[in-house]
Design an enzyme around this catalytic site. Structure first.
Site, PDB file in Angstrom:
ATOM      1  N   ARG A 113       0.893  -1.172   0.000  1.00 24.55           N
ATOM      2  CA  ARG A 113       0.000   0.000   0.000  1.00 24.55           C
ATOM      3  C   ARG A 113       0.921   1.208   0.000  1.00 24.55           C
ATOM      4  NH1 ARG A 113      -5.429   1.148   1.537  1.00 24.55           N
ATOM      5  NH2 ARG A 113      -5.695   3.113   2.650  1.00 24.55           N
ATOM      6  N   HIS A 140      -6.635   1.156  -7.266  1.00 21.49           N
ATOM      7  CA  HIS A 140      -6.999   0.403  -6.062  1.00 21.49           C
ATOM      8  C   HIS A 140      -7.728  -0.870  -6.518  1.00 21.49           C
ATOM      9  CE1 HIS A 140      -7.652  -0.490  -2.007  1.00 21.49           C
ATOM     10  NE2 HIS A 140      -8.301   0.565  -1.583  1.00 21.49           N
ATOM     11  N   GLN A 143      -9.871  -3.141  -4.056  1.00 23.99           N
ATOM     12  CA  GLN A 143     -11.170  -2.551  -3.735  1.00 23.99           C
ATOM     13  C   GLN A 143     -12.156  -2.818  -4.860  1.00 23.99           C
ATOM     14  OE1 GLN A 143     -12.315  -0.754  -0.859  1.00 23.99           O
ATOM     15  NE2 GLN A 143     -14.220  -1.193  -1.934  1.00 23.99           N
ATOM     16  N   ASP A 234     -16.657   8.388  -2.908  1.00 23.12           N
ATOM     17  CA  ASP A 234     -15.497   8.285  -2.032  1.00 23.12           C
ATOM     18  C   ASP A 234     -15.317   9.640  -1.364  1.00 23.12           C
ATOM     19  OD1 ASP A 234     -13.227   7.405  -0.759  1.00 23.12           O
ATOM     20  OD2 ASP A 234     -12.001   7.211  -2.560  1.00 23.12           O
ATOM     21  N   CYS A 274     -16.075   3.009  -0.601  1.00 22.21           N
ATOM     22  CA  CYS A 274     -14.915   2.206  -0.217  1.00 22.21           C
ATOM     23  C   CYS A 274     -14.520   2.398   1.246  1.00 22.21           C
ATOM     24  CB  CYS A 274     -13.741   2.502  -1.140  1.00 22.21           C
ATOM     25  SG  CYS A 274     -13.266   4.234  -1.195  1.00 22.21           S
ATOM     26  N   ARG A 302     -13.924  -7.338   0.920  1.00 21.37           N
ATOM     27  CA  ARG A 302     -12.483  -7.177   0.752  1.00 21.37           C
ATOM     28  C   ARG A 302     -11.770  -8.450   1.209  1.00 21.37           C
ATOM     29  NH1 ARG A 302     -10.034  -2.132   0.799  1.00 21.37           N
ATOM     30  NH2 ARG A 302      -8.123  -3.347   0.522  1.00 21.37           N
TER      31      ARG A 302
END
Length: 316
Positions: A113, A140, A143, A234, A274, A302
């Site tokens: 990450r 991402h 996700q 988001d 998310c 996830r």
């Protein structure tokens, strides 16, 4: 767990963005995720990754990414090793290539990450083991896999599903564009000028998609949301953008996903986010905590989507 041609073909493969997977590989991972989720809910224990180790490098703090990957590898019989980038020699200037080669001798896969997508590309270039992008400035993909799994659970298909993304066209939006192009969804992105998708990502998505009209970019949230099957948003200010917070709050006024916007979508539309979410900014409490919200099922997915991905690329 049954051995399959698809699983063998993905062994050793890195995932830096969904561009790296074929449509068939994406659907395979989603099918595997559904199977793993069902087994988990039944309390069935399978440990096909026993003895394997996932290194997890973090340049950014995390809740869902760390917990889901660490829990997921444990449930599959392996071990997750948390590696704060500041504690590695990376933090003291060791070349990324050297770190990749060293870790390849210890680990079976790396999840990272990071801030820079280019750094993750360099890590993958020099690693002899799979590298999984847990988030970068551009993409991402993990996700997006969980998002696709959630949409499948609610809609039964991805083909033809209309997804409206409202707000900052960030790494999540980039991944959703690629996901839509790969799986036959239609995606509409509503963002103010200056916060719309990068032209190079738009071009990549258009080259993938079979339908030239699968993507619409607009400044109108109402246009994007009209008749949509899924509304997605988001935060307006992501990690590292705190100094832009005031300007972003001003720019995104009118882009909140609220009850009025949900009412313009299909009657059975779901809401996705998310997380983390800022109620009263990008989404109203009435929507995220309302009956059409699937955000916590999405967050749980996830775990299952990433377990499927790890099994696909780390399995024999």
């Amino acid at each position: 767990m049954k051995q399959t041609i698809e699983q063998q073909s993905m062994a050793g493969k890195s995932l830096l963005s969904l561009q790296d997977l074929t449509k068939e590989e994406i659907l395979y991972v989603l099918d595997l995720a559904a199977e793993l989720k069902s087994q988990h809910q039944k309390g069935e224990l399978i440990q096909p990754l026993a003895g394997k180790t996932l290194g997890m490098i973090f340049e950014k703090s995390s809740t869902r990414t760390r917990v889901s990957f660490e829990t997921g590898i444990y449930q599959l019989g392996g071990m997750g090793l948390y590696l704060n980038s500041k504690d590695l020699q990376l933090g003291r200037g060791e070349p990324v290539a050297d770190t990749a080669k060293v870790l390849s001798g210890y680990l079976d896969a790396i999840m990272i990450r990071a801030n820079s997508h280019k750094m993750v590309e360099e890590l993958a270039e020099h690693a002899a083991i799979p590298v999984i992008n847990g988030l970068t400035d551009l993409f991402h993909p993990c996700q997006a896999l969980a998002d696709l799994q959630t949409i499948l659970e609610y809609k039964g298909t991805l083909e033809g599903v209309k997804l409206a993304y409202i707000g900052d066209a960030n790494n999540v939006a980039n991944s959703l564009m690629i996901a839509a192009a790969k799986t036959g969804m239609q995606i509409r992105i509503a963002a103010p000028a200056g916060y719309q998708p990068l032209p190079e990502i738009v071009e990549k998505a258009k080259k993938i998609g079979d339908d030239p009209d699968f993507l619409l970019i607009t400044e109108s949230p109402e246009e994007a949301a009209a008749g949509a099957d899924v509304l997605y948003t988001d935060v307006w200010t992501s990690m590292g953008q705190e100094e832009e917070s005031a300007a972003r709050l001003k720019a995104f006024q009118g882009y909140q996903v609220n009850e009025m916007l949900m009412n313009s979508a299909a009657s059975d539309a779901i809401f996705l986010h998310c997380l983390p979410a800022h109620r009263g900014e990008e989404v109203s409490a009435a929507v995220i905590d309302g009956p059409q919200s699937a955000v916590f099922q999405e967050a749980e997915n996830r775990l299952h989507a990433q377990k499927a991905l790890m099994l696909a690329v780390m399995g024999k």
